[in-house]
Design a protein around this motif. Structure first.
Motif, PDB file in Angstrom:
ATOM      1  N   VAL A  66      21.716  86.395  60.111  1.00  0.00           N
ATOM      2  CA  VAL A  66      20.673  86.446  59.093  1.00  0.00           C
ATOM      3  C   VAL A  66      19.503  85.528  59.422  1.00  0.00           C
ATOM      4  O   VAL A  66      19.663  84.491  60.068  1.00  0.00           O
ATOM      5  N   VAL A  67      18.330  85.937  58.956  1.00  0.00           N
ATOM      6  CA  VAL A  67      17.147  85.084  58.909  1.00  0.00           C
ATOM      7  C   VAL A  67      16.891  84.812  57.435  1.00  0.00           C
ATOM      8  O   VAL A  67      16.636  85.737  56.658  1.00  0.00           O
ATOM      9  N   VAL A  68      17.025  83.553  57.031  1.00  0.00           N
ATOM     10  CA  VAL A  68      16.853  83.198  55.620  1.00  0.00           C
ATOM     11  C   VAL A  68      15.545  82.442  55.450  1.00  0.00           C
ATOM     12  O   VAL A  68      15.157  81.634  56.286  1.00  0.00           O
TER      13      VAL A  68
ATOM     14  N   GLY B  67      26.649  78.398  59.056  1.00  0.00           N
ATOM     15  CA  GLY B  67      27.285  78.339  60.365  1.00  0.00           C
ATOM     16  C   GLY B  67      26.386  77.958  61.509  1.00  0.00           C
ATOM     17  O   GLY B  67      26.794  78.002  62.673  1.00  0.00           O
ATOM     18  N   GLY B  68      25.145  77.590  61.220  1.00  0.00           N
ATOM     19  CA  GLY B  68      24.266  77.121  62.272  1.00  0.00           C
ATOM     20  C   GLY B  68      23.507  78.235  62.964  1.00  0.00           C
ATOM     21  O   GLY B  68      23.536  79.401  62.561  1.00  0.00           O
ATOM     22  N   SER B  69      22.832  77.880  64.048  1.00  0.00           N
ATOM     23  CA  SER B  69      21.872  78.773  64.693  1.00  0.00           C
ATOM     24  C   SER B  69      22.488  80.035  65.277  1.00  0.00           C
ATOM     25  O   SER B  69      21.783  81.023  65.493  1.00  0.00           O
ATOM     26  N   GLY B  70      23.781  80.030  65.542  1.00  0.00           N
ATOM     27  CA  GLY B  70      24.413  81.242  66.065  1.00  0.00           C
ATOM     28  C   GLY B  70      24.540  82.334  65.034  1.00  0.00           C
ATOM     29  O   GLY B  70      24.649  83.522  65.373  1.00  0.00           O
ATOM     30  N   ARG B  71      24.522  81.946  63.753  1.00  0.00           N
ATOM     31  CA  ARG B  71      24.681  82.914  62.671  1.00  0.00           C
ATOM     32  C   ARG B  71      23.438  83.044  61.815  1.00  0.00           C
ATOM     33  O   ARG B  71      23.244  84.074  61.158  1.00  0.00           O
ATOM     34  N   ALA B  72      22.613  82.012  61.766  1.00  0.00           N
ATOM     35  CA  ALA B  72      21.471  82.027  60.850  1.00  0.00           C
ATOM     36  C   ALA B  72      20.289  81.278  61.445  1.00  0.00           C
ATOM     37  O   ALA B  72      20.448  80.293  62.165  1.00  0.00           O
ATOM     38  N   ILE B  73      19.094  81.763  61.116  1.00  0.00           N
ATOM     39  CA  ILE B  73      17.840  81.098  61.446  1.00  0.00           C
ATOM     40  C   ILE B  73      17.087  80.909  60.135  1.00  0.00           C
ATOM     41  O   ILE B  73      17.030  81.819  59.305  1.00  0.00           O
TER      42      ILE B  73
ATOM     43  N   LEU C  36      13.470  89.433  65.402  1.00  0.00           N
ATOM     44  CA  LEU C  36      13.442  90.122  66.692  1.00  0.00           C
ATOM     45  C   LEU C  36      13.494  89.154  67.869  1.00  0.00           C
ATOM     46  O   LEU C  36      14.175  89.399  68.872  1.00  0.00           O
ATOM     47  N   SER C  37      12.783  88.032  67.749  1.00  0.00           N
ATOM     48  CA  SER C  37      12.775  87.065  68.854  1.00  0.00           C
ATOM     49  C   SER C  37      14.047  86.235  68.874  1.00  0.00           C
ATOM     50  O   SER C  37      14.530  85.848  69.947  1.00  0.00           O
ATOM     51  N   GLY C  38      14.601  85.944  67.688  1.00  0.00           N
ATOM     52  CA  GLY C  38      15.778  85.088  67.631  1.00  0.00           C
ATOM     53  C   GLY C  38      17.083  85.807  67.872  1.00  0.00           C
ATOM     54  O   GLY C  38      17.999  85.265  68.506  1.00  0.00           O
ATOM     55  N   PHE C  39      17.189  87.050  67.384  1.00  0.00           N
ATOM     56  CA  PHE C  39      18.448  87.792  67.487  1.00  0.00           C
ATOM     57  C   PHE C  39      18.322  89.123  68.226  1.00  0.00           C
ATOM     58  O   PHE C  39      19.322  89.793  68.470  1.00  0.00           O
ATOM     59  N   GLY C  40      17.100  89.537  68.555  1.00  0.00           N
ATOM     60  CA  GLY C  40      16.915  90.720  69.374  1.00  0.00           C
ATOM     61  C   GLY C  40      16.976  92.047  68.647  1.00  0.00           C
ATOM     62  O   GLY C  40      16.894  93.099  69.290  1.00  0.00           O
ATOM     63  N   ARG C  41      17.091  92.031  67.332  1.00  0.00           N
ATOM     64  CA  ARG C  41      17.149  93.291  66.581  1.00  0.00           C
ATOM     65  C   ARG C  41      16.908  93.003  65.100  1.00  0.00           C
ATOM     66  O   ARG C  41      16.921  91.844  64.666  1.00  0.00           O
TER      67      ARG C  41
END
Length: 251
Positions: free
Chosen positions: A34-36, A52-58, A78-83
């Motif tokens: 997620v991006v919150v 859960g930190g940067s692996g799960r959320a930005i 898109l830049s952080g998770f690619g989709r």
């Protein structure tokens, strides 16, 4: 039930607390990322840590009234998770008061954030989605029936509900879904704020109008929202779904 959310990516506005955070937590629990966003940087940072930190959320500090916020959220996903697979668009409630007592400034500010800001995010996200994507807008039961003392909400939410249905018609042929959620008395900071302005008798009367005779928990809302955003709810679009313990008296 596997909701099919593993590795999908969703933007959740107002995602640092309340209904937004509950939805973000439910999505992450099901394997999504997620991006919150929130207007408060500290709240966003704390939410990302809990999720859960940067692996799960930005986290993104953003005000939906800012015309640049929508594009920033999409670009971050898109830049952080690619989709990007969808969004839950949740904004804070407008100020308490009647339609007649609200000033022009209050109406304009609420329109910019509650209405135009939400539509802008939904429109921008929809432009980046492929088939199977979904956008949910957090409305209120005031989209169907007015709530005493919330005149601005009573004025804006029905229009936003119809905008959601119009968007659902527009993007449906692309295999993309849009729906609205109508929370009732869910125990968030906003509900506590509203309760604090009422006396004990009024609060008791409010509770008596809920068939389940209790307020909802944010987690109960979050699980419904996560399900509706998921591929499992792939044939639900254009719908306005109450999450209100049965309080809404309209069909």
């Amino acid at each position: 039930m596997d909701l099919g959310l593993a590795d999908r990516v969703y933007v959740v506005t107002g995602g640092s607390k309340g209904l937004g955070y509950a939805t973000a937590a439910a999505l992450v629990e099901e394997g999504a990322r997620v991006v919150v966003s929130s207007r408060d940087e500290g709240h966003v940072t704390a939410a990302v840590a809990r999720l859960g930190g940067s692996g799960r959320a930005i986290g993104v500090e953003a005000d939906l009234a800012d015309p640049g916020a929508a594009g920033l959220l999409v670009e971050t996903a898109l830049s952080g998770f690619g989709r990007l697979d969808g969004a839950l668009v949740s904004v804070g409630g407008p100020p308490v008061g009647s339609v007649a007592s609200a000033s022009d400034e209050q109406w304009r500010a609420a329109f910019e954030s509650v209405f135009l800001g939400a539509v802008r995010v939904a429109r921008t996200v929809l432009g980046s989605l492929d088939e199977g994507g979904a956008v949910g807008l957090v409305l209120s039961t005031s989209a169907r029936s007015p709530i005493p003392g919330l005149g601005i909400s009573n004025g804006l939410r029905p229009g936003l509900a119809m905008a959601a249905k119009d968007l659902a018609d527009e993007v449906g042929p692309r295999g993309i879904r849009v729906f609205g959620l109508m929370p009732g008395r869910v125990m968030t900071d906003r509900t506590k704020e509203l309760d604090a302005t009422a006396d004990e008798g009024t609060r008791a009367r409010l509770l008596s109008t809920i068939p389940l005779r209790r307020y909802g928990a944010p987690e109960e809302f979050g699980r419904v929202a996560a399900f509706l955003l998921s591929p499992t709810a792939g044939y639900v679009t254009g719908s306005l779904i109450p999450v209100d313990g049965g309080a809404l008296r309209t069909p």
